[in-house]
Design an enzyme around this catalytic site. Structure first.
Site, PDB file in Angstrom:
ATOM      1  N   ASP A  66      -2.327  -2.225  -3.708  1.00 42.63           N
ATOM      2  CA  ASP A  66      -3.203  -1.048  -3.798  1.00 42.63           C
ATOM      3  C   ASP A  66      -2.630  -0.006  -4.751  1.00 42.63           C
ATOM      4  O   ASP A  66      -3.319   0.925  -5.148  1.00 42.63           O
ATOM      5  CB  ASP A  66      -3.343  -0.436  -2.390  1.00 42.63           C
ATOM      6  N   VAL A  97       0.852  -1.202   0.000  1.00 45.74           N
ATOM      7  CA  VAL A  97       0.000   0.000   0.000  1.00 45.74           C
ATOM      8  C   VAL A  97       0.884   1.246   0.000  1.00 45.74           C
ATOM      9  O   VAL A  97       0.440   2.320   0.360  1.00 45.74           O
ATOM     10  CB  VAL A  97      -0.984   0.060   1.200  1.00 45.74           C
ATOM     11  N   HIS A 136      -5.828   2.111  -5.542  1.00 49.98           N
ATOM     12  CA  HIS A 136      -5.191   3.134  -4.690  1.00 49.98           C
ATOM     13  C   HIS A 136      -6.205   3.713  -3.685  1.00 49.98           C
ATOM     14  O   HIS A 136      -6.514   4.897  -3.692  1.00 49.98           O
ATOM     15  CB  HIS A 136      -4.588   4.250  -5.556  1.00 49.98           C
ATOM     16  N   LEU A 137      -6.688   2.798  -2.831  1.00 53.69           N
ATOM     17  CA  LEU A 137      -7.746   3.185  -1.895  1.00 53.69           C
ATOM     18  C   LEU A 137      -7.233   3.407  -0.479  1.00 53.69           C
ATOM     19  O   LEU A 137      -8.021   3.674   0.429  1.00 53.69           O
ATOM     20  CB  LEU A 137      -8.813   2.068  -1.848  1.00 53.69           C
ATOM     21  N   GLY A 138      -5.918   3.265  -0.295  1.00 48.84           N
ATOM     22  CA  GLY A 138      -5.370   3.306   1.072  1.00 48.84           C
ATOM     23  C   GLY A 138      -5.857   4.483   1.890  1.00 48.84           C
ATOM     24  O   GLY A 138      -6.198   4.340   3.072  1.00 48.84           O
ATOM     25  N   ALA A 139      -5.910   5.653   1.278  1.00 51.47           N
ATOM     26  CA  ALA A 139      -6.269   6.849   2.046  1.00 51.47           C
ATOM     27  C   ALA A 139      -7.753   7.151   1.951  1.00 51.47           C
ATOM     28  O   ALA A 139      -8.217   8.150   2.494  1.00 51.47           O
ATOM     29  CB  ALA A 139      -5.479   8.041   1.511  1.00 51.47           C
ATOM     30  N   GLU A 196      -0.814   4.316 -12.869  1.00 46.21           N
ATOM     31  CA  GLU A 196      -2.167   4.311 -12.313  1.00 46.21           C
ATOM     32  C   GLU A 196      -3.096   5.148 -13.179  1.00 46.21           C
ATOM     33  O   GLU A 196      -2.770   6.319 -13.415  1.00 46.21           O
ATOM     34  CB  GLU A 196      -2.136   4.837 -10.876  1.00 46.21           C
ATOM     35  N   ARG A 221       3.908   2.434  -2.661  1.00 51.04           N
ATOM     36  CA  ARG A 221       3.929   2.937  -4.029  1.00 51.04           C
ATOM     37  C   ARG A 221       4.263   1.791  -4.969  1.00 51.04           C
ATOM     38  O   ARG A 221       5.150   0.962  -4.661  1.00 51.04           O
ATOM     39  CB  ARG A 221       4.997   4.028  -4.206  1.00 51.04           C
TER      40      ARG A 221
HETATM   41  N1  LIG Z   1      -1.978   3.640  -0.578  1.00 49.17           N
HETATM   42  C1  LIG Z   1      -2.260   4.815  -0.076  1.00 49.17           C
HETATM   43  O1  LIG Z   1      -3.330   5.375  -0.337  1.00 49.17           O
HETATM   44  C2  LIG Z   1      -1.309   5.459   0.837  1.00 49.17           C
HETATM   45  C3  LIG Z   1       0.028   5.280   0.651  1.00 49.17           C
HETATM   46  N2  LIG Z   1       0.908   5.874   1.499  1.00 49.17           N
HETATM   47  C4  LIG Z   1       2.318   5.627   1.242  1.00 49.17           C
HETATM   48  O2  LIG Z   1       2.855   4.883   2.307  1.00 49.17           O
HETATM   49  C5  LIG Z   1       4.217   5.183   2.434  1.00 49.17           C
HETATM   50  C6  LIG Z   1       4.573   5.443   3.886  1.00 49.17           C
HETATM   51  O3  LIG Z   1       3.847   6.540   4.398  1.00 49.17           O
HETATM   52  P1  LIG Z   1       4.144   7.069   5.876  1.00 49.17           P
HETATM   53  O4  LIG Z   1       4.281   5.926   6.789  1.00 49.17           O
HETATM   54  O5  LIG Z   1       3.133   8.095   6.177  1.00 49.17           O
HETATM   55  O6  LIG Z   1       5.557   7.754   5.660  1.00 49.17           O
HETATM   56  P2  LIG Z   1       6.725   7.897   6.725  1.00 49.17           P
HETATM   57  O7  LIG Z   1       7.628   8.897   6.172  1.00 49.17           O
HETATM   58  O8  LIG Z   1       6.146   8.136   8.080  1.00 49.17           O
HETATM   59  O9  LIG Z   1       7.422   6.469   6.735  1.00 49.17           O
HETATM   60  C7  LIG Z   1       8.246   6.017   5.726  1.00 49.17           C
HETATM   61  C8  LIG Z   1       9.338   5.192   6.372  1.00 49.17           C
HETATM   62  O10 LIG Z   1      10.083   4.566   5.345  1.00 49.17           O
HETATM   63  C9  LIG Z   1      11.416   4.519   5.775  1.00 49.17           C
HETATM   64  N3  LIG Z   1      12.337   4.260   4.689  1.00 49.17           N
HETATM   65  C10 LIG Z   1      12.924   5.156   3.834  1.00 49.17           C
HETATM   66  N4  LIG Z   1      13.750   4.515   2.995  1.00 49.17           N
HETATM   67  C11 LIG Z   1      13.688   3.199   3.313  1.00 49.17           C
HETATM   68  C12 LIG Z   1      14.311   2.041   2.811  1.00 49.17           C
HETATM   69  N5  LIG Z   1      15.167   2.103   1.791  1.00 49.17           N
HETATM   70  N6  LIG Z   1      14.014   0.845   3.381  1.00 49.17           N
HETATM   71  C13 LIG Z   1      13.150   0.778   4.398  1.00 49.17           C
HETATM   72  N7  LIG Z   1      12.530   1.852   4.929  1.00 49.17           N
HETATM   73  C14 LIG Z   1      12.786   3.038   4.388  1.00 49.17           C
HETATM   74  C15 LIG Z   1      11.614   5.852   6.445  1.00 49.17           C
HETATM   75  O11 LIG Z   1      12.713   5.815   7.327  1.00 49.17           O
HETATM   76  C16 LIG Z   1      10.308   6.033   7.178  1.00 49.17           C
HETATM   77  O12 LIG Z   1      10.399   5.556   8.496  1.00 49.17           O
HETATM   78  C17 LIG Z   1       4.479   6.368   1.509  1.00 49.17           C
HETATM   79  O13 LIG Z   1       5.000   5.904   0.305  1.00 49.17           O
HETATM   80  C18 LIG Z   1       3.124   6.908   1.257  1.00 49.17           C
HETATM   81  O14 LIG Z   1       3.065   7.607   0.061  1.00 49.17           O
HETATM   82  C19 LIG Z   1       0.510   6.627   2.558  1.00 49.17           C
HETATM   83  C20 LIG Z   1      -0.810   6.855   2.766  1.00 49.17           C
HETATM   84  C21 LIG Z   1      -1.831   6.308   1.913  1.00 49.17           C
HETATM   85  O1  LIG Z   2      -1.084   9.874   0.889  1.00 54.97           O
HETATM   86  C1  LIG Z   2      -0.595   9.085   0.071  1.00 54.97           C
HETATM   87  O2  LIG Z   2       0.624   8.903  -0.060  1.00 54.97           O
HETATM   88  C2  LIG Z   2      -1.453   8.321  -0.789  1.00 54.97           C
HETATM   89  O3  LIG Z   2      -0.986   7.484  -1.507  1.00 54.97           O
HETATM   90  C3  LIG Z   2      -2.886   8.655  -0.858  1.00 54.97           C
HETATM   91  O4  LIG Z   2      -3.132   9.033  -2.177  1.00 54.97           O
HETATM   92  P1  LIG Z   2      -4.501   9.734  -2.577  1.00 54.97           P
HETATM   93  O5  LIG Z   2      -4.538  11.043  -1.847  1.00 54.97           O
HETATM   94  O6  LIG Z   2      -5.605   8.842  -2.126  1.00 54.97           O
HETATM   95  O7  LIG Z   2      -4.432   9.894  -4.044  1.00 54.97           O
END
Ligand SMILES: NC(=O)C1=CN([C@@H]2O[C@H](COP(=O)(O)OP(=O)(O)OC[C@H]3O[C@@H](n4cnc5c(N)ncnc54)[C@H](O)[C@@H]3O)[C@@H](O)[C@H]2O)C=CC1
Ligand SMILES: O=C(O)C(=O)COP(=O)(O)O
Length: 584
Positions: free
Chosen positions: A296, A270, A320-323, A301, A272
């Site tokens: 997701d 979930v 891409h429904l995570g958020a 996309e 990227r």
């Molecule tokens: N599917 C969706 O709708 C959503 C996706 N996301 C994605 O989830 C991911 C994480 O989001 P958050 O936890 O909020 O970010 P965050 O910044 O709090 O956490 C990311 C973590 O990844 C770590 N990291 C960086 N490089 C790394 C590596 N090479 N190996 C292992 N860990 C590494 C960082 O140290 C950090 O602790 C982001 O890519 C974000 O875009 C977030 C929200 C919704």
């Molecule tokens: O916050 C993120 O990183 C997400 O992936 C959520 O993406 P969205 O705002 O739902 O298009």
């Protein structure tokens, strides 16, 4: 020379406790690029993807809001030149073209979510455009979706659902696997990763995590063991990805790394799409290394209609429904609306992605020094004789504080601003200061002068020196050969306290006349009365001399700009050897 009335003096407010610090409009520090004419006009915010109502209402209370979804890149490029801010989610690519097409108007890009891989940060920075995100409001939603995918994948929920709806009843085909007692490797132990870990422990999984930057105590607090990358791959029954997409994480799961996994591993993504080599995942699925995957997010996309990955029987997908929960979207909308409005008002955003985030307490303490830094830069550069290119600047910060207890990024940005703005039409702010300096070949080195004494004040003085240049005011060149100006903060007001080898003391308000003369009685009176006759108000005067009756430098603070004739009269005083008028 830049018309300074378009770039009015910046003052920071008294200490504030919120994470956002209000800077009055207009301010030097602000990320807002303004022309005097547009100061009163409402800004225009383009919302390019669906945003929660509460956030939209907030935006509308402050700005003209244009909601235009599904714009083509060309339509976005056309619209952007009329917008001060742009709000996007993950579906809009904010490319270099967008910044170029904005022709300098776009000041803020708000990413209503976490991942900013769809925004060209380098281009934003080069254009002095602040990028803010909403990093917290969708954390739980993303973690819950990760857990939902994990459980749904393990029990074939999506496939079984489709099968029943197709009129089948395949109880033997969809026997799943249990979660309890299995090992889950959380890759990326940040906000989402740690919430996934917490929930997975509640489901009875043994949770390990890999994150080279995560603090061990945070992992310990949740009862998670931080392990190396290889160990995570080799021991996990389930792998859940939660790192950002960066050059270092791109395709981190690939043929090589799949080969190191336990046979039958199950993968959840979930984060990227780009962190997985999707073709390699199809191969790993077909080879039986990966038993299942639940995804997701995708490199492209929406994914191509003929994607083998999407069509794979053992892959569960969501768009891409995570958020995408009601709660997260309302929260994200408010979080981003507040950040964008704050940035447009000139506040320093706590969620700035391409500018230093300076905590409110630090900012409030540095407030007068920030003003001092800008003014010293302005003075120093105006002392340079025409034709000498400014290339090498040395800044010394004298403080009794421990060397690591002073964040100089803000001060350096303001000195850079002061050095560049009076001699160019470039707008410099906290976002683009370092970039602009580099682009102009301006090398700014910083050094700390460690003082004994009370560390109560963050700084005793700041000294700015420009090397390898001639000066319009020869006395500004110190013994070591550089134009040298030094300033201190007294009772909260920045003062110029040294010019070249001369100690002076003049408050840095209004403008300044520097005048070298033979030290003799009556000089202050003479200059004062010339200025008085022309109705130029003197705010401060001070004389620094080498020795009695030898050379002295008089620094005179004036509220108004003296006329050419007035300045000439000062220059014509026989004892005056040289003088210069400097705008602050
Ligand atoms: N599917 C969706 O709708 C959503 C996706 N996301 C994605 O989830 C991911 C994480 O989001 P958050 O936890 O909020 O970010 P965050 O910044 O709090 O956490 C990311 C973590 O990844 C770590 N990291 C960086 N490089 C790394 C590596 N090479 N190996 C292992 N860990 C590494 C960082 O140290 C950090 O602790 C982001 O890519 C974000 O875009 C977030 C929200 C919704
Ligand atoms: O916050 C993120 O990183 C997400 O992936 C959520 O993406 P969205 O705002 O739902 O298009």
């Amino acid at each position: 020379m830049t018309n300074l009335t378009l770039k009015p003096t910046f003052q920071l407010p008294a200490g504030r406790s919120s994470s956002l610090v209000t800077l009055p409009r207009p301010s030097i520090l602000r990320v807002v690029r303004c022309a005097a004419a547009s100061l009163e006009a409402k800004p225009t915010i383009l919302v390019a993807e669906k945003l929660g109502e509460a956030g939209l209402a907030l935006l509308k209370s402050y700005a003209n809001v244009d909601c235009a979804y599904n714009l083509s890149p060309e339509e976005l490029n056309t619209k952007i030149s009329l917008c001060d801010a742009l709000i996007v989610r993950s579906g809009t690519k904010v490319t270099r073209d967008v910044f170029e097409s904005s022709a300098g108007r776009l000041r803020v890009v708000g990413r209503a979510g976490v991942g900013i891989d769809n925004v060209d940060l380098g281009a934003a920075t080069e254009h002095g455009c602040l990028v803010v995100n909403a990093p917290t409001a969708n954390t739980v939603a993303a973690a819950e979706h990760g857990i939902a995918l994990l459980a749904a994948m393990a029990r074939n929920v999506a496939q079984a659902d489709a099968s029943v709806k197709a009129g089948l009843w395949q109880r033997n085909k969809y026997v799943g696997v249990s979660l309890v007692g299995k090992t889950l490797a959380v890759m990326g132990f940040g906000k989402v990763g740690s919430e996934v870990a917490r929930r997975a422990k509640g489901l009875g999984l043994h949770v390990i995590a890999h994150d080279p930057y995560a603090p061990a105590d945070r992992a310990r607090a949740i009862g998670v063991e931080l392990v190396g990358f290889e160990e995570a791959l080799a021991t996990a029954d389930f792998i859940s990805l939660h790192m950002p997409l960066t050059p270092a994480t791109a395709k981190v799961l690939n043929d090589d790394t799949f080969a190191k996994m336990k046979k039958g591993v199950r993968i959840v993504n979930v984060a990227r799409g780009g962190v997985i080599d999707e073709d390699a995942l199809v191969r790993a699925l077909d080879a039986g290394i990966v038993a299942q995957a639940a995804l997701d997010v995708f490199i492209e996309e929406p994914p191509a209609k003929d994607s083998k990955l999407i069509a794979h029987e053992r892959v569960t997908v969501t768009p891409h429904l995570g958020a995408s929960t009601m709660e997260a979207q309302e929260g994200v909308a408010i979080e981003i609306a507040e950040a964008v409005i704050g940035a447009l008002k000139g506040e320093l955003a706590a969620t700035a992605v391409n500018a230093p985030m300076v905590p409110a307490e630090v900012l409030s303490e540095l407030k007068p020094f920030v003003v001092l830094a800008d003014k010293l830069g302005r003075l120093a550069v105006q002392l340079v004789a025409g034709g000498s290119g400014v290339k090498t600047v040395r800044v010394s910060y004298a403080s009794a504080r421990a060397p690591d207890d002073l964040d100089t990024r803000l001060l350096r940005a303001m000195i850079t601003k002061g050095l560049i703005e009076p001699i160019s039409s470039v707008f410099v702010n906290l976002v683009n200061a370092d970039f602009t300096a580099k682009q102009r070949g301006l090398r700014i080195t910083e050094e700390r002068v460690i003082l004994d004494g009370s560390p109560e004040s963050p700084l005793e003085y700041i000294q700015v020196q420009i090397a390898n240049v001639e000066s319009r005011f020869a006395s500004a060149i110190s013994d070591s050969g550089e134009i040298t100006v030094e300033g201190r903060v007294k009772d909260g007001i920045p003062h110029l306290t040294r010019v070249g080898g001369f100690e002076v003391d003049v408050s840095l308000e209004g403008s300044i006349i520097l005048c070298r003369q033979v030290d003799q009685p009556g000089m202050i009176g003479k200059v004062g009365s010339i200025l008085g006759e022309e109705n130029v108000n003197v705010s401060f005067m001070s004389v620094g001399r080498i020795a009695p009756r030898k050379q002295a430098v008089m620094a005179i603070g004036v509220d108004d700009q003296p006329s050419r004739e007035t300045l000439k009269k000062i220059g014509d005083i026989p004892a005056v050897e040289e003088f210069v008028f400097l705008k602050l």
